[in-house]
Design a protein around this motif. Structure first.
Motif, short mmCIF file in Angstrom:
data_model
loop_
_atom_site.label_atom_id
_atom_site.label_comp_id
_atom_site.label_asym_id
_atom_site.label_seq_id
_atom_site.Cartn_x
_atom_site.Cartn_y
_atom_site.Cartn_z
N SER A 155 0.80 -1.22 0.00
CA SER A 155 0.00 0.00 0.00
C SER A 155 0.84 1.27 0.00
O SER A 155 0.33 2.35 -0.31
CB SER A 155 -0.94 0.01 1.21
OG SER A 155 -0.21 -0.11 2.41
N PHE A 156 2.13 1.17 0.35
CA PHE A 156 2.99 2.36 0.28
C PHE A 156 3.16 2.84 -1.16
O PHE A 156 3.43 4.02 -1.40
CB PHE A 156 4.37 2.06 0.88
CG PHE A 156 4.40 2.11 2.37
CD1 PHE A 156 4.06 3.27 3.04
CD2 PHE A 156 4.76 1.00 3.11
CE1 PHE A 156 4.09 3.33 4.43
CE2 PHE A 156 4.80 1.04 4.49
CZ PHE A 156 4.45 2.20 5.16
N PRO A 185 -1.73 3.08 5.61
CA PRO A 185 -1.13 1.93 4.92
C PRO A 185 -1.45 0.61 5.60
O PRO A 185 -1.21 -0.45 5.04
CB PRO A 185 0.37 2.23 4.98
CG PRO A 185 0.54 3.07 6.18
CD PRO A 185 -0.70 3.92 6.26
N TYR A 229 -3.39 8.97 1.71
CA TYR A 229 -4.18 7.75 1.87
C TYR A 229 -5.69 7.98 1.84
O TYR A 229 -6.45 7.08 1.47
CB TYR A 229 -3.80 7.03 3.17
CG TYR A 229 -2.44 6.38 3.07
CD1 TYR A 229 -2.29 5.13 2.48
CD2 TYR A 229 -1.30 7.03 3.54
CE1 TYR A 229 -1.04 4.54 2.36
CE2 TYR A 229 -0.05 6.44 3.43
CZ TYR A 229 0.07 5.20 2.83
OH TYR A 229 1.32 4.62 2.70
N HIS A 250 2.58 4.87 -8.31
CA HIS A 250 1.76 4.16 -7.34
C HIS A 250 0.67 3.36 -8.05
O HIS A 250 0.42 2.19 -7.73
CB HIS A 250 1.10 5.16 -6.38
CG HIS A 250 2.04 5.93 -5.52
ND1 HIS A 250 3.12 5.36 -4.88
CD2 HIS A 250 2.05 7.24 -5.17
CE1 HIS A 250 3.75 6.28 -4.18
NE2 HIS A 250 3.12 7.43 -4.34
N ARG A 260 3.47 9.10 1.14
CA ARG A 260 2.79 7.93 1.69
C ARG A 260 3.64 7.21 2.74
O ARG A 260 3.19 6.25 3.35
CB ARG A 260 2.42 6.95 0.56
CG ARG A 260 1.37 7.51 -0.36
CD ARG A 260 1.04 6.57 -1.50
NE ARG A 260 0.29 5.39 -1.12
CZ ARG A 260 -1.02 5.35 -0.94
NH1 ARG A 260 -1.75 6.47 -1.10
NH2 ARG A 260 -1.62 4.22 -0.62
N GLY A 261 4.86 7.65 2.94
CA GLY A 261 5.75 7.04 3.91
C GLY A 261 6.59 8.10 4.60
O GLY A 261 6.36 9.30 4.44
#
Length: 374
Positions: A3-4, A111, A143, A170, A210-211
């Motif tokens: 999901s990252f 995530p 997200y 992504h 996302r991270g």
């Protein structure tokens, strides 16, 4: 975790680096932050503040919602109809085309399936029950706007995606074929085959990631969806910027304006509108029917869950703004909306069979989360 997503590389990265918005290691906002948007005297909320709850951060029970399928079965008399499905997910029917914005059916804006902000309001229809789509638009990679499971499912339908620079990496990692992905820099346009539906990316003032190590590695955009007869503005996430006046000049006027109104705080007023600044943005965009989004689904800030709706209801009429605030799942044609009924006030004690998310569940976030969450 899958999901990252994936970092851009090769030709995709080279195109990103050629953007005027690229600054060495990532993208940046070019426009100066307007005075007063960010209150430096107000400390940013901590994770502890967020987890503490209080202040009616979630409703006491599920919000009123309806099955949109009977509404979708009826002809669109005006040529433009919108169905708010929660948060920033809207099905737009525009002159025979169906466009879905920032689709999120996942249980958490995270995530992880186990931790992270949990939606307190379900989507009024299963993802598999959507009608055939002509296009999916994704504004940026946070997200609560780009959901792994939702994209995985949509990828199997063969629907094309239009998104901001870099986000295509992504999408490919989530299963969308490269040939179905179009990535846009600000002021770039994409027209679907047939030449009747076009999408333009436009400025917004936000950030991405996302991270913990990919801050601003992809671009964030507002999006304009238009045909020869109608035009819709979708803000994605943004703070107030006078660039909205330029958007009006280049891409307006708009029949429907969808602006984010939730998840605001004085200490991050430069990257989220909130209801008051959304009204200012609406004016800069030249008006049009105003459908508020980015509320009523996740608790991502410290304010009461219904504060955005109540503020707009109190202040918009004095400014001559036509609010379009349908119930979840209610398909509405903006030209037919005469007044707003505060349906959200009927959210109360749950009924038998309702799925109720506790405040503790809705507010759970990873200890290492960045801030704000979206």
């Amino acid at each position: 975790m899958k999901s990252f997503g994936k970092r851009a590389a090769g030709a995709r990265l080279e195109r990103m680096q050629a953007s005027l918005r690229w600054a060495g290691e990532g993208f940046r906002n070019l426009h100066p932050i307007l005075p007063g948007l960010r209150d430096h005297g107000v400390p940013r909320p901590t994770i502890s503040d967020f987890l503490r709850g209080g202040n009616r951060r979630v409703p006491a029970g599920p919000l009123p919602s309806i099955d949109p399928r009977p509404g979708w079965a009826k002809p669109v008399g005006s040529g433009l109809r919108a169905t708010w499905l929660g948060h920033s997910t809207v099905l737009i029917e525009i002159d025979g085309y169906r466009v879905l914005t920032d689709p999120v059916w996942g249980a958490r804006a995270s995530p992880s399936r186990l931790i992270g902000p949990k939606r307190f309001q379900p989507v009024p229809i299963p993802l598999r029950a959507l009608p055939p789509l002509d296009l999916v638009v994704v504004s940026h990679d946070h997200y609560d706007h780009l959901d792994y499971g939702t994209v995985r499912a949509l990828a199997k339908t063969g629907v094309p995606f239009v998104t901001s620079l870099g986000v295509g990496a992504h999408l490919e990692a989530f299963g969308v074929p490269a040939g179905l992905i179009t990535e846009l820099d600000w002021w770039e346009h994409h027209t679907l085959p047939g030449g009747e539906l076009a999408v333009s990316a436009a400025p917004s003032q936000h950030f991405s990631g996302r991270g913990l190590k990919d801050r601003n590695a992809t671009l964030w955009s507002s999006m304009v969806i238009r045909t020869a007869k109608h035009s819709v503005f979708f803000s994605g996430d943004t703070g107030l910027t006078t660039e909205y006046g330029l958007i009006c000049e280049r891409l307006g006027p708009f029949d429907l304006v969808m602006l984010e109104v939730g998840a605001f705080h004085p200490s991050w007023g430069d990257i989220h509108l909130g209801p008051d600044n959304a009204l200012e943005a609406h004016a800069l965009l030249g008006g049009g029917a105003f459908l508020p989004v980015h509320w009523g689904t996740f608790s991502l800030a410290m304010h009461a869950w219904d504060d955005p709706a109540e503020t707009l209801l109190a202040k918009a009429p004095a400014r001559g703004v036509q609010l379009v605030m349908p119930r979840l799942g209610e398909a509405v044609e903006p030209v037919q909306v005469e007044r707003v009924t505060p349906w959200w006030r009927s959210a109360g004690a749950p009924h038998a069979g309702d799925t109720v998310v506790s405040e503790a569940e809705a507010l759970s976030v990873p200890k290492a989360a960045g801030w704000p969450l979206d």
